[in-house]
Write an enzyme that holds these catalytic residues in place. Structure first.
Site, mmCIF file in Angstrom:
data_model
loop_
_atom_site.group_PDB
_atom_site.id
_atom_site.type_symbol
_atom_site.label_atom_id
_atom_site.label_comp_id
_atom_site.label_asym_id
_atom_site.label_seq_id
_atom_site.Cartn_x
_atom_site.Cartn_y
_atom_site.Cartn_z
ATOM 1 N N HIS A 175 -3.386 -1.853 -5.074
ATOM 2 C CA HIS A 175 -2.021 -1.880 -4.558
ATOM 3 C C HIS A 175 -1.553 -3.331 -4.615
ATOM 4 C CE1 HIS A 175 -3.189 1.917 -2.105
ATOM 5 N NE2 HIS A 175 -2.738 2.239 -3.314
ATOM 6 N N GLU A 178 -0.620 -5.902 -1.712
ATOM 7 C CA GLU A 178 -1.642 -6.259 -0.726
ATOM 8 C C GLU A 178 -2.326 -7.556 -1.169
ATOM 9 O OE1 GLU A 178 -3.862 -2.606 -0.432
ATOM 10 O OE2 GLU A 178 -2.052 -1.505 0.137
ATOM 11 N N HIS A 268 -8.334 -4.016 0.401
ATOM 12 C CA HIS A 268 -6.937 -3.615 0.590
ATOM 13 C C HIS A 268 -6.304 -4.329 1.793
ATOM 14 C CE1 HIS A 268 -6.468 -0.073 -2.152
ATOM 15 N NE2 HIS A 268 -7.794 -0.141 -2.117
ATOM 16 N N GLU A 344 -9.977 -2.809 4.785
ATOM 17 C CA GLU A 344 -8.557 -3.026 5.072
ATOM 18 C C GLU A 344 -8.360 -4.254 5.966
ATOM 19 O OE1 GLU A 344 -6.071 -1.388 3.835
ATOM 20 O OE2 GLU A 344 -6.837 0.583 3.207
#
Length: 398
Positions: A175, A178, A268, A344
């Site tokens: 992504h 990010e 991420h 994350e």
């Protein structure tokens, strides 16, 4: 002096609606291409420059924020600002849920100022990271393919392959918005290639690393939040990637099939959750007590290595056998029967150790990336046992 809004640069994203009044600069975030798999046109990432603003008390409004991919993530968010693209700081930001508008306020001390959703990791810096890292001892560079826009897909190999070497993969920026993910990888690579770091030297005796700092350079350069050049969410392409739609994943998976995988880490950023956490692959069909024990080893070691890691369940754990294998950590975990994680980090800040000036920052992301070497070091000796791989062959592989 007239205010000028600019975003025609690497990772730039914003469209001017009305910039005549410094107290009411109205902008719109430009969306990614339509994502068929998610059935949505993603947007949330912004990055732009205002010029002609010295000593101006600016009020900047993102007027379409309410239609963004994750409007629930705006409460508590503070935008990032910089005068020199090096030092970034957080500025006063307010969310009007009823109007669907994010308002950024700041008095500029200079003629120009940049604002961004998170401090960008530029493509130029990416190229520097690849060049500087691959010139170090025991590092090789492999260009595994090209993106749809023609950018190289760079994979760094650190260490030497061997029959008894564990194979560790780390990938980031599926992504593209990010950006903290590539800052994290930079910190990790700097430590892993440090010839004076005893843990790095020891782990390289037992493992070889394959690191892809930016899986989605097209989306990064275009200023996308979630997708590549044609709107593919790469982290939903791991079941059936294609050259036409997701060459990034297609080539990456082919390389992984060639060299194997004992540990997979997909890096991420999360728009809403205010802490750093791991999401495992408990829902894959082959998940068992061995993988659970490896998870416990890794998580416990990570807690010791960094106070910035919070071992809290950030996402709902999948029911047994119900994992979405199109997501990389699930797909890879099942394909190679290996320990596989999504890591994350917050766009906002960590709840346990907040920084009111910088929020979660590039510096903290790099330190956090360096810290993950310790849990890798502790879990590597436990990774392998004879299993059946995705082709049905019995191999000594995770």
């Amino acid at each position: 002096m007239t205010i000028k809004v600019s975003s025609k640069f690497d990772a730039g994203n914003v469209e001017a609606v009305d910039a005549k009044d410094p107290q009411n600069v109205q902008l719109k975030i430009r969306p990614d291409p339509y994502c068929k798999g998610d059935d949505i046109t993603h947007f949330q990432w912004f990055h732009f420059r205002l010029t002609g603003v010295q000593n101006q008390a600016l009020v900047v409004k993102l007027v379409n924020a309410g239609q963004s991919s994750f409007p629930e993530a705006w409460p508590g968010y503070k935008a990032c600002a910089s005068y020199d693209l090096t030092e970034w700081f957080r500025v006063q930001t307010a969310w009007d849920e009823k109007a669907g508008v994010i308002t950024i306020q700041h008095k500029s001390n200079h003629d120009s100022i940049y604002f961004a959703y998170f401090p960008p990791y530029s493509y130029a810096r990416h190229q520097e990271l690849i060049a500087q890292t691959h010139a170090r001892k025991n590092v090789r560079l492999d260009v595994i393919g090209e993106t749809l826009d023609g950018h190289d897909l760079d994979v760094l190999r650190i260490g030497h392959p061997g029959k008894h070497k564990r194979v560790v993969w780390m990938v980031a920026r599926q992504h593209p918005g990010e950006a903290m993910a590539e800052w994290f990888v930079e910190g990790f690579l700097n430590r892993l290639t440090d010839p004076h770091d005893a843990a790095a030297m020891r782990v390289l005796e037992h493992a070889v690393f394959y690191v892809m700092p930016n899986v989605n350079p097209d989306g990064s350069i275009r200023g996308h939040l979630r997708t590549n050049a044609v709107g593919a969410n790469l982290n939903r392409e791991w079941k059936e990637p294609s050259i036409e739609r997701s060459p990034e994943v297609y080539h990456l998976m082919k390389k992984m099939d060639d060299v194997g995988c004992d540990l997979f880490l997909d890096i991420h950023g999360d728009e809403e959750i205010p802490f750093n956490f791991l999401a495992g692959s408990e829902g894959i069909p082959s998940f068992n007590e061995r993988l659970r024990d490896l998870q416990n080893t890794f998580s416990t070691a990570f807690v010791r290595a960094s106070p910035d890691f919070q071992p809290k369940p950030g996402y709902t754990v999948d029911e047994p056998g119900k994992a979405n294998l199109a997501i990389s950590s699930n797909g890879v975990g099942e394909r190679f029967k290996c320990l596989s994680y999504t890591l994350e980090m917050p766009f906002k800040d960590t709840q346990d150790h907040p920084d009111n000036v910088h929020g979660w920052s590039t510096h903290r992301a790099k330190h956090f990336g360096a810290a993950i070497l310790q849990p890798i070091f502790e879990v590597v000796p436990k990774l392998r046992q004879p299993v059946e791989n995705h082709k049905g062959d019995t191999v000594v592989h995770a």
